[in-house]
Scaffold this motif. Structure first.
Motif, PDB file in Angstrom:
ATOM      1  N   ALA A  77      -4.165   6.639  -4.141  1.00  0.00           N
ATOM      2  CA  ALA A  77      -3.660   7.633  -5.088  1.00  0.00           C
ATOM      3  C   ALA A  77      -4.701   7.738  -6.192  1.00  0.00           C
ATOM      4  CB  ALA A  77      -2.313   7.202  -5.656  1.00  0.00           C
ATOM      5  N   GLU A  78      -5.077   8.969  -6.482  1.00  0.00           N
ATOM      6  CA  GLU A  78      -6.088   9.203  -7.512  1.00  0.00           C
ATOM      7  C   GLU A  78      -5.512  10.124  -8.573  1.00  0.00           C
ATOM      8  OE1 GLU A  78     -10.367  11.463  -7.937  1.00  0.00           O
ATOM      9  OE2 GLU A  78      -9.904  10.512  -6.036  1.00  0.00           O
ATOM     10  N   LEU A 123       2.859   7.415  -1.855  1.00  0.00           N
ATOM     11  CA  LEU A 123       1.938   6.709  -0.956  1.00  0.00           C
ATOM     12  C   LEU A 123       2.626   6.298   0.339  1.00  0.00           C
ATOM     13  CD1 LEU A 123      -0.056   4.413  -3.396  1.00  0.00           C
ATOM     14  CD2 LEU A 123      -1.063   6.017  -1.772  1.00  0.00           C
ATOM     15  N   VAL A 124       3.821   5.713   0.228  1.00  0.00           N
ATOM     16  CA  VAL A 124       4.533   5.261   1.429  1.00  0.00           C
ATOM     17  C   VAL A 124       4.918   6.451   2.294  1.00  0.00           C
ATOM     18  CG1 VAL A 124       6.605   4.085   2.286  1.00  0.00           C
ATOM     19  CG2 VAL A 124       5.312   3.102   0.370  1.00  0.00           C
ATOM     20  N   GLU A 125       5.424   7.515   1.695  1.00  0.00           N
ATOM     21  CA  GLU A 125       5.786   8.706   2.477  1.00  0.00           C
ATOM     22  C   GLU A 125       4.569   9.285   3.187  1.00  0.00           C
ATOM     23  OE1 GLU A 125       9.585  10.322  -0.147  1.00  0.00           O
ATOM     24  OE2 GLU A 125       7.598  11.146  -0.557  1.00  0.00           O
ATOM     25  N   HIS A 126       3.472   9.393   2.467  1.00  0.00           N
ATOM     26  CA  HIS A 126       2.236   9.912   3.057  1.00  0.00           C
ATOM     27  C   HIS A 126       1.769   8.995   4.194  1.00  0.00           C
ATOM     28  CE1 HIS A 126      -1.225  12.660   2.669  1.00  0.00           C
ATOM     29  NE2 HIS A 126      -1.912  11.642   3.135  1.00  0.00           N
ATOM     30  N   GLY A 127       1.868   7.687   3.970  1.00  0.00           N
ATOM     31  CA  GLY A 127       1.455   6.728   4.978  1.00  0.00           C
ATOM     32  C   GLY A 127       2.297   6.799   6.238  1.00  0.00           C
ATOM     33  N   ILE A 128       3.609   6.912   6.086  1.00  0.00           N
ATOM     34  CA  ILE A 128       4.481   7.016   7.258  1.00  0.00           C
ATOM     35  C   ILE A 128       4.168   8.293   8.024  1.00  0.00           C
ATOM     36  CG2 ILE A 128       6.883   7.353   7.997  1.00  0.00           C
ATOM     37  CD1 ILE A 128       7.653   5.417   5.678  1.00  0.00           C
ATOM     38  N   PRO A 142      -0.485  12.624  -8.474  1.00  0.00           N
ATOM     39  CA  PRO A 142      -1.656  12.007  -7.854  1.00  0.00           C
ATOM     40  C   PRO A 142      -2.136  12.791  -6.631  1.00  0.00           C
ATOM     41  CG  PRO A 142       0.320  10.834  -7.208  1.00  0.00           C
ATOM     42  CD  PRO A 142       0.736  11.866  -8.229  1.00  0.00           C
ATOM     43  N   ILE A 143      -3.407  12.696  -6.392  1.00  0.00           N
ATOM     44  CA  ILE A 143      -4.002  13.183  -5.151  1.00  0.00           C
ATOM     45  C   ILE A 143      -3.975  11.995  -4.198  1.00  0.00           C
ATOM     46  CG2 ILE A 143      -6.135  13.967  -4.053  1.00  0.00           C
ATOM     47  CD1 ILE A 143      -6.872  15.172  -6.849  1.00  0.00           C
ATOM     48  N   ILE A 144      -3.399  12.168  -3.029  1.00  0.00           N
ATOM     49  CA  ILE A 144      -3.369  11.100  -2.028  1.00  0.00           C
ATOM     50  C   ILE A 144      -4.457  11.415  -1.012  1.00  0.00           C
ATOM     51  CG2 ILE A 144      -1.992   9.833  -0.335  1.00  0.00           C
ATOM     52  CD1 ILE A 144      -0.926   9.655  -3.245  1.00  0.00           C
ATOM     53  N   ARG A 145      -5.341  10.456  -0.802  1.00  0.00           N
ATOM     54  CA  ARG A 145      -6.474  10.677   0.097  1.00  0.00           C
ATOM     55  C   ARG A 145      -6.874   9.381   0.764  1.00  0.00           C
ATOM     56  NH1 ARG A 145     -11.000   8.593  -2.183  1.00  0.00           N
ATOM     57  NH2 ARG A 145     -11.115   8.381  -4.432  1.00  0.00           N
ATOM     58  N   SER A 146      -7.672   9.511   1.805  1.00  0.00           N
ATOM     59  CA  SER A 146      -8.259   8.339   2.454  1.00  0.00           C
ATOM     60  C   SER A 146      -9.377   7.828   1.563  1.00  0.00           C
ATOM     61  CB  SER A 146      -8.811   8.703   3.828  1.00  0.00           C
ATOM     62  OG  SER A 146      -7.778   9.085   4.685  1.00  0.00           O
ATOM     63  N   PRO A 147      -9.371   6.555   1.245  1.00  0.00           N
ATOM     64  CA  PRO A 147     -10.441   6.035   0.387  1.00  0.00           C
ATOM     65  C   PRO A 147     -11.734   5.871   1.172  1.00  0.00           C
ATOM     66  CG  PRO A 147      -8.957   4.267   1.034  1.00  0.00           C
ATOM     67  CD  PRO A 147      -8.381   5.543   1.586  1.00  0.00           C
ATOM     68  N   ASP A 148     -12.826   5.819   0.441  1.00  0.00           N
ATOM     69  CA  ASP A 148     -14.111   5.527   1.076  1.00  0.00           C
ATOM     70  C   ASP A 148     -14.638   4.214   0.504  1.00  0.00           C
ATOM     71  OD1 ASP A 148     -15.336   6.180  -1.413  1.00  0.00           O
ATOM     72  OD2 ASP A 148     -15.536   8.267  -0.790  1.00  0.00           O
TER      73      ASP A 148
END
Length: 171
Positions: free
Chosen positions: A51-52, A97-102, A6-12
């Motif tokens: 996640a996309e 997602l959690v790792e990226h978020g932390i 997945p690509i992890i990004r900030s959603p719009d």
């Protein structure tokens, strides 16, 4: 055929309907989707990640402000919700997602990150029982399910009650 990472990004804002769909499908109810809508309306989200995969949103996690009584200085964040679409669960998306978020919380100088969830799942990310830091969830005793990462050494001998944004009690 392997599934692309997945690509992890900030959603719009255009991602919001897909995020709400993922939340409803992942939890089998709309409570978490309604919570996120309330947090958006209150402009209470500090960090969000989607996640996309293949141009579709397959996961989501959010961090909103939490408060401490007595007050603790710095940015205090609560992780909730974390969701992965049913067809993509158990593929590592939630972990990423959690790792990226932390990492995002630490990059934004968060002093404290809390989560209410399964201890065995969240301990892999560095969460520890909040009671070990003389902190507890303000709503009820959640035992080891209420966990935290103390990013800035804010734990003290003074007992603290941690509370989520008011939208959490409205759902």
């Amino acid at each position: 055929m392997s599934i692309a990472a997945p690509i992890i990004r900030s959603p719009d804002e255009a991602d919001r309907p897909a995020i709400l769909s993922v939340l409803t499908a992942a939890f089998g109810r709309d409570d978490e989707a309604r919570l996120v809508e309330k947090l958006w309306a209150a402009k209470a989200m500090v960090l969000e990640f989607a996640a996309e995969q293949g141009n579709a949103i397959t996961g989501y996690c959010a961090f909103s402000n939490v408060t401490a009584d007595p007050a603790i200085g710095g940015l205090l964040l609560g992780l909730a919700p974390v969701a992965v679409a049913p067809g993509s669960q158990n593929s590592g998306i939630g972990k990423v997602l959690v790792e990226h978020g932390i990492h995002g919380c630490r990059s934004n100088d968060a002093a404290l990150i809390v989560v209410l969830g399964a201890p065995k799942y969240y301990e892999r990310f560095g969460f520890e029982p909040a009671s070990s830091f003389n902190m507890r969830w303000a709503v009820q005793d959640a035992g080891d399910a209420f966990q935290l990462i103390d990013c800035a050494g804010v734990a003290s001998s003074v007992a603290h009650k941690i509370d989520y944004h008011p939208a959490f009690s409205e759902v």
